[in-house]
Scaffold this motif. Structure first.
Motif, PDB file in Angstrom:
ATOM      1  N   LEU A 115      41.842  51.499  54.364  1.00 34.87           N
ATOM      2  CA  LEU A 115      42.989  52.374  54.301  1.00 34.87           C
ATOM      3  C   LEU A 115      43.969  51.772  55.434  1.00 34.87           C
ATOM      4  O   LEU A 115      45.211  51.757  55.220  1.00 34.87           O
ATOM      5  N   ASP A 116      43.348  51.188  56.502  1.00 37.58           N
ATOM      6  CA  ASP A 116      44.242  50.501  57.588  1.00 37.58           C
ATOM      7  C   ASP A 116      44.988  49.551  56.891  1.00 37.58           C
ATOM      8  O   ASP A 116      46.030  48.901  57.561  1.00 37.58           O
ATOM      9  N   ASP A 117      44.194  48.775  56.091  1.00 38.28           N
ATOM     10  CA  ASP A 117      44.720  47.631  55.814  1.00 38.28           C
ATOM     11  C   ASP A 117      45.934  47.846  54.621  1.00 38.28           C
ATOM     12  O   ASP A 117      46.893  47.267  54.405  1.00 38.28           O
ATOM     13  N   VAL A 118      45.672  48.789  53.871  1.00 39.13           N
ATOM     14  CA  VAL A 118      46.747  49.155  53.004  1.00 39.13           C
ATOM     15  C   VAL A 118      47.824  49.893  53.194  1.00 39.13           C
ATOM     16  O   VAL A 118      49.019  49.614  53.001  1.00 39.13           O
ATOM     17  N   LEU A 119      47.905  50.910  54.427  1.00 41.44           N
ATOM     18  CA  LEU A 119      48.918  51.659  54.900  1.00 41.44           C
ATOM     19  C   LEU A 119      50.114  50.855  55.579  1.00 41.44           C
ATOM     20  O   LEU A 119      49.854  49.912  56.434  1.00 41.44           O
ATOM     21  N   ARG A 120      51.117  51.082  55.135  1.00 44.31           N
ATOM     22  CA  ARG A 120      52.509  50.520  56.007  1.00 44.31           C
ATOM     23  C   ARG A 120      53.239  51.583  56.553  1.00 44.31           C
ATOM     24  O   ARG A 120      53.061  52.614  56.246  1.00 44.31           O
ATOM     25  N   PRO A 121      54.130  51.478  57.644  1.00 41.69           N
ATOM     26  CA  PRO A 121      54.991  52.135  58.093  1.00 41.69           C
ATOM     27  C   PRO A 121      56.022  52.617  56.966  1.00 41.69           C
ATOM     28  O   PRO A 121      56.243  52.412  55.926  1.00 41.69           O
ATOM     29  N   GLY A 122      55.978  53.993  57.228  1.00 39.80           N
ATOM     30  CA  GLY A 122      56.963  54.791  56.222  1.00 39.80           C
ATOM     31  C   GLY A 122      56.105  55.412  54.990  1.00 39.80           C
ATOM     32  O   GLY A 122      56.812  56.054  54.184  1.00 39.80           O
ATOM     33  N   ASP A 123      54.917  55.010  54.869  1.00 37.84           N
ATOM     34  CA  ASP A 123      53.927  55.441  53.765  1.00 37.84           C
ATOM     35  C   ASP A 123      53.912  57.157  53.700  1.00 37.84           C
ATOM     36  O   ASP A 123      53.798  57.620  54.907  1.00 37.84           O
ATOM     37  N   ALA A 124      53.468  57.747  52.876  1.00 32.63           N
ATOM     38  CA  ALA A 124      53.039  59.155  52.747  1.00 32.63           C
ATOM     39  C   ALA A 124      51.754  58.935  52.081  1.00 32.63           C
ATOM     40  O   ALA A 124      51.353  58.441  51.129  1.00 32.63           O
ATOM     41  N   VAL A 125      50.618  59.639  52.579  1.00 34.08           N
ATOM     42  CA  VAL A 125      49.210  59.725  52.093  1.00 34.08           C
ATOM     43  C   VAL A 125      48.927  60.966  51.523  1.00 34.08           C
ATOM     44  O   VAL A 125      49.346  62.286  52.170  1.00 34.08           O
ATOM     45  N   LEU A 126      48.345  60.925  50.403  1.00 35.99           N
ATOM     46  CA  LEU A 126      47.752  62.192  49.645  1.00 35.99           C
ATOM     47  C   LEU A 126      46.176  61.966  49.588  1.00 35.99           C
ATOM     48  O   LEU A 126      45.951  61.014  49.232  1.00 35.99           O
ATOM     49  N   ALA A 127      45.565  63.184  50.285  1.00 36.70           N
ATOM     50  CA  ALA A 127      44.124  62.972  50.303  1.00 36.70           C
ATOM     51  C   ALA A 127      43.454  64.267  50.370  1.00 36.70           C
ATOM     52  O   ALA A 127      44.267  65.485  50.165  1.00 36.70           O
ATOM     53  N   PRO A 128      42.314  64.513  49.985  1.00 32.30           N
ATOM     54  CA  PRO A 128      41.667  65.690  49.693  1.00 32.30           C
ATOM     55  C   PRO A 128      41.776  66.670  50.792  1.00 32.30           C
ATOM     56  O   PRO A 128      41.999  66.181  52.226  1.00 32.30           O
ATOM     57  N   VAL A 129      41.522  67.934  50.545  1.00 31.66           N
ATOM     58  CA  VAL A 129      41.921  68.737  51.797  1.00 31.66           C
ATOM     59  C   VAL A 129      40.354  68.675  52.416  1.00 31.66           C
ATOM     60  O   VAL A 129      39.371  68.439  52.161  1.00 31.66           O
ATOM     61  N   PRO A 130      40.277  69.233  53.994  1.00 32.55           N
ATOM     62  CA  PRO A 130      39.084  69.311  54.437  1.00 32.55           C
ATOM     63  C   PRO A 130      38.375  70.271  53.983  1.00 32.55           C
ATOM     64  O   PRO A 130      38.855  71.412  53.793  1.00 32.55           O
ATOM     65  N   GLY A 131      36.940  70.007  53.798  1.00 33.25           N
ATOM     66  CA  GLY A 131      36.041  70.978  52.932  1.00 33.25           C
ATOM     67  C   GLY A 131      36.248  71.440  51.592  1.00 33.25           C
ATOM     68  O   GLY A 131      36.132  72.404  51.258  1.00 33.25           O
ATOM     69  N   ASP A 132      36.838  70.373  50.820  1.00 38.94           N
ATOM     70  CA  ASP A 132      37.047  70.552  49.525  1.00 38.94           C
ATOM     71  C   ASP A 132      35.711  70.955  48.782  1.00 38.94           C
ATOM     72  O   ASP A 132      35.547  71.777  47.736  1.00 38.94           O
ATOM     73  N   GLY A 133      34.499  70.498  49.232  1.00 37.78           N
ATOM     74  CA  GLY A 133      33.180  71.079  48.603  1.00 37.78           C
ATOM     75  C   GLY A 133      32.407  69.904  48.057  1.00 37.78           C
ATOM     76  O   GLY A 133      30.905  70.346  48.070  1.00 37.78           O
ATOM     77  N   HIS A 134      32.562  68.915  47.905  1.00 41.12           N
ATOM     78  CA  HIS A 134      32.067  67.766  47.289  1.00 41.12           C
ATOM     79  C   HIS A 134      31.805  66.835  48.383  1.00 41.12           C
ATOM     80  O   HIS A 134      32.962  66.494  49.292  1.00 41.12           O
ATOM     81  N   PRO A 135      30.513  66.436  48.714  1.00 42.50           N
ATOM     82  CA  PRO A 135      30.578  65.475  50.076  1.00 42.50           C
ATOM     83  C   PRO A 135      31.366  64.215  50.054  1.00 42.50           C
ATOM     84  O   PRO A 135      31.715  64.022  51.222  1.00 42.50           O
TER      85      PRO A 135
END
Length: 258
Positions: free
Chosen positions: A138-158
């Motif tokens: 993730l550190d390698d992929v992300l650039r300034p100005g990006d927006a990240v979409l990721a799961p919610v905390p505690g979604d339920g699958h490990p």
């Protein structure tokens, strides 16, 4: 809804969609158009398994793609080879290949056929043992100005919960806009419960008809998940209609900061 790495019971039919539709939670969310949420820069979608980017935010992604000018990168954390343990029909390696192909078809259905897919290749069901490797990607992929979409905390699958934590940590460190989507939370959570563990900044993104149809078409591409592989119980569909009804609404709920 409790965050952390508590594994939830994701079997059975789960919480009925009718209960969610009748809940004060969904009724009370601000409804916004996808254009109000459309990022100015790239969208980096962090998906624990093939199909999570589609199930969690595919309608919003399709609407942004239709509007033009939104570059999308999918960080594919695992290949989803563990969805059918003990299957007599598909072994893990063949299942992984099938699921990668299904994702590519789904992205095309969303209007994102040119989206870059960064394959991390972590073990399905074992992401918790590779937090550092995921953070490095993730550190390698992300650039300034990006927006990240990721799961919610505690979604339920490990795997989802680990990805949620790592993505949150990296996004915070990099000062990147972060939005959260839910997949399995809709299955186990109580619509009348306390939702503050996930966040109190959720919005309901009202999907245009075309975006909703595109999401439906994209979900249908994941044949290994929405249909049984065979009559054998070990080959049962992971995403039967009762599950999909919660993921193919007229709105997508995203948590974040506008």
């Amino acid at each position: 809804m409790t965050g952390g790495l508590t594994e939830r019971d994701l079997t059975g039919t789960g919480t009925a969609e009718s209960r969610w539709q009748g809940s004060a939670f969904l009724a009370g969310l601000p409804r916004i158009a996808p254009t109000e949420l459309r990022p100015a820069g790239r969208v980096v979608v962090v998906a624990p398994h093939p199909d999570d980017e589609t199930l969690g935010a595919g309608g919003s992604l399709a609407a942004w793609a239709a509007a033009g000018g939104t570059d999308v990168v999918v960080v594919a954390v695992t290949d989803g080879e563990g969805s059918h343990p003990g299957s007599p029909t598909l072994g893990p390696e063949e299942l992984a290949v099938r699921r990668r192909d299904e994702r590519r078809g789904a992205l095309a259905a969303l209007g994102l056929g040119d989206a870059a897919v960064v394959r991390v290749g972590l073990p399905d069901g074992g992401v918790a043992g590779h937090r550092g490797a995921l953070a490095e990607v993730l550190d390698d992929v992300l650039r300034p100005g990006d927006a990240v979409l990721a799961p919610v905390p505690g979604d339920g699958h490990p795997d989802h919960d680990v990805v949620a934590e790592v993505a949150g940590e990296v996004a915070a460190r990099r000062g990147t806009t972060l939005w959260r989507y839910a997949v399995w939370l809709w299955h186990w959570a109580d619509p009348g419960g306390d939702h503050t563990d996930v966040g109190n900044d959720a919005v309901a993104v009202a999907l245009p008809d075309a975006a909703r149809r595109a999401k439906q078409d994209a979900v249908a591409c994941f044949t290994t998940q929405v249909r049984p592989l065979s009559p054998d119980p070990r080959d049962a569909a992971i995403l039967p209609p009762t599950v999909l009804s919660r993921l193919l609404r007229e709105v997508e709920v995203l948590w974040g900061t506008r």
